[in-house]
Design a protein around this motif. Structure first.
Motif: not given
Length: 499
Positions: A293-298, A414-416, A480-482
């Motif tokens: 979560a931390e990595r994707w948000w950053e 992840a896309a949603l 990538r989808a996120f």
């Protein structure tokens, strides 16, 4: 706690060192770890050696050896002991005395007398002490020359002779013998579990490699680990020993097969203890859900910053957004939510657990409720019937449909996720700017609502938990989808005022 409670065997290696890491205690610890145990080590001798042979041996005071042994056993429950190099009579008797006091449930002795290089590693006056030690050992694992010393016979040249000597040692000392055929000539490399009456053979083929340094140390440690893991209570049965040897031999064969990959030393190099683990599991650390979560948000910080800077978002916050732009946005959002709810329903059908199925299904219903309650309060009846999706809306929906194509549940969810996360983030930060007369207070109330925040937290937890458990390629596809969906969210907020 027992092995049954933890699932991990705690195995103590009592042996000499190898500074090149291929044999001795260093090999024992690798073998124990590779076959599912927790390795501990007590040093009997410091050996100056490399892949060409032994140069010298230093034996520390036996009083210090005893201190090492008791320091471990006074604190740690020991499930199995593997004994390797004992060096001399004093070391051998110190270990024997400790075994008498502690009485470990499993003791495997690799009687290190002669190295593969031919070097003598045990003084002759210690041989009788080692024979006496056999009385406190469950399994002994000699190579062909060592078996001959224990049997007081010439070195065997045939497998039949090896088995006869093994049965002799088993009968005389009341110990199981793991007879090994690696020193015999020929392409076959059989092993056998032998007691005074029975022989259980394990066939094998010779692997064409000079890199077999530490094979005996590694095999015996693996057997000790596997038999301890199989035995939760009581003493191991003959079947337990046989199964442990079979498992250890499969692992050893794989490790020898890949030994050449290491390229350690210019002589007889070591086996590759972790070849199978590295090949099947990789060496990358699996992240926690919180770290995902931390990595994707950053990683979407640039998208979030660009979204905050959009005139639409600034006008939505301070109330200066033209009404016609907001109504256009709501009309497109209504079209988006209609398809988005179908993708949420698809996620519910694909979800592997009842809890996830329930969450995505409830979210699909929530998307429909949002469309009916929020959008229809702003848009007159019948207006939506004539609205066509913009290019931005179409692109976003095409992305979601592609993410769900083929039933790829991890990538779809992840896309949603950005539609939860970014809306909740924007709504929560803009809401304090609103007031009772704010023209878009109802929109801000919807996305700053505690119930929506709870749903968003649940969505983040589900998606990041799936990502953390996934293999690296799947996790990359999810990321990538996120990010792609986050980019579509930015464009969706930009579209109403574009042009």
């Amino acid at each position: 706690m027992s092995v049954a409670a933890t699932g991990i065997a705690r195995v103590l290696s009592i042996a000499g060192t190898d500074p090149t890491g291929g044999a001795g205690i260093q090999a024992d610890l690798k073998s124990i770890a590779a076959t599912g145990g927790y390795g501990m080590a007590v040093v009997t001798a410091l050996v100056a050696q490399n892949t060409h042979g032994v140069r010298s041996v230093h034996v520390p005071p036996v009083a210090f050896l005893a201190e090492q042994l008791h320091a471990v056993s006074d604190d740690v429950r020991i499930d199995a002991v593997k004994i390797g190099m004992l060096a001399d009579v004093h070391v051998t008797r110190t270990v024997r005395d400790w075994l008498t006091q502690v009485n470990p449930p499993i003791v495997v002795l690799d009687p290190v007398m002669v190295a593969t290089s031919g070097d003598r590693l045990l003084t002759q006056d210690a041989e009788q002490a080692l024979r006496e030690l056999l009385q406190q050992v469950h399994l002994v694992t000699p190579n062909v020359p060592e078996l001959a010393i224990l049997a007081g016979a010439p070195v065997a040249t045939t497998w039949a002779e090896v088995l006869r000597q093994a049965q002799q040692v088993a009968g005389e000392h009341g110990v199981l013998v793991l007879a090994k055929g690696g020193h015999l000539a020929g392409s076959l490399v059989p092993d056998a579990l032998v007691d005074a009456y029975t022989v259980r053979e394990f066939p094998g083929m010779r692997i064409d490699t000079p890199n077999t340094h530490g094979t005996g140390c590694s095999f015996s440690s693996a057997v000790a680990t596997r038999v301890a893991a199989r035995t939760s209570t009581g003493a191991p049965s003959l079947a337990d020993w046989a199964d442990a040897i079979a498992e250890a031999k499969l692992w050893l064969t794989e490790s020898i097969t890949h030994a050449d990959d290491l390229a350690v030393g210019s002589g007889h190099g070591p086996i590759h203890h972790f070849a199978g683990l590295w090949q099947r599991g990789g060496v990358s650390t699996r992240p926690t859900p919180a770290r995902v979560a931390e990595r994707w948000w950053e990683e979407i910080r640039d998208i979030r910053t660009a979204t905050d800077d959009l005139p639409f978002v600034r006008g939505l916050g301070d109330g200066s957004l033209p009404r016609e732009a907001f109504v256009w946005y709501l009309a497109q959002d209504a079209l988006y939510l209609s398809e988005y709810s179908r993708m949420l329903a698809l996620a519910s059908r694909l979800a592997p657990s009842a809890a996830e199925q329930t969450f995505w299904a409830a979210s699909a219903q929530g998307a429909i409720d949002t469309e009916l309650e929020l959008h229809t309060s702003w848009i007159a009846d019948g207006v939506l019937a004539g609205v066509l999706p913009s290019g931005t809306t179409t692109a976003y929906l095409n992305h979601l449909v592609a993410a769900g194509a083929g039933g790829d549940y991890p990538v779809l969810i992840a896309a949603l996720l950005p539609c939860f996360w970014m809306y909740q983030d924007v709504g929560t930060r803009l809401h304090p700017l609103s007031h009772d007369a704010h023209p878009y207070r109802s929109w801000l109330d919807t996305y700053a609502d505690e119930a929506f925040a709870a749903a968003t937290d649940r969505a983040i937890k589900i998606v990041t938990t799936v990502a953390a458990a996934a293999d690296e390629p799947t996790r990359d596809r999810m990321a990538r989808a996120f990010r792609a969906s986050a980019g579509h969210e930015r464009e969706f907020f930009a579209a109403p005022l574009r042009g």
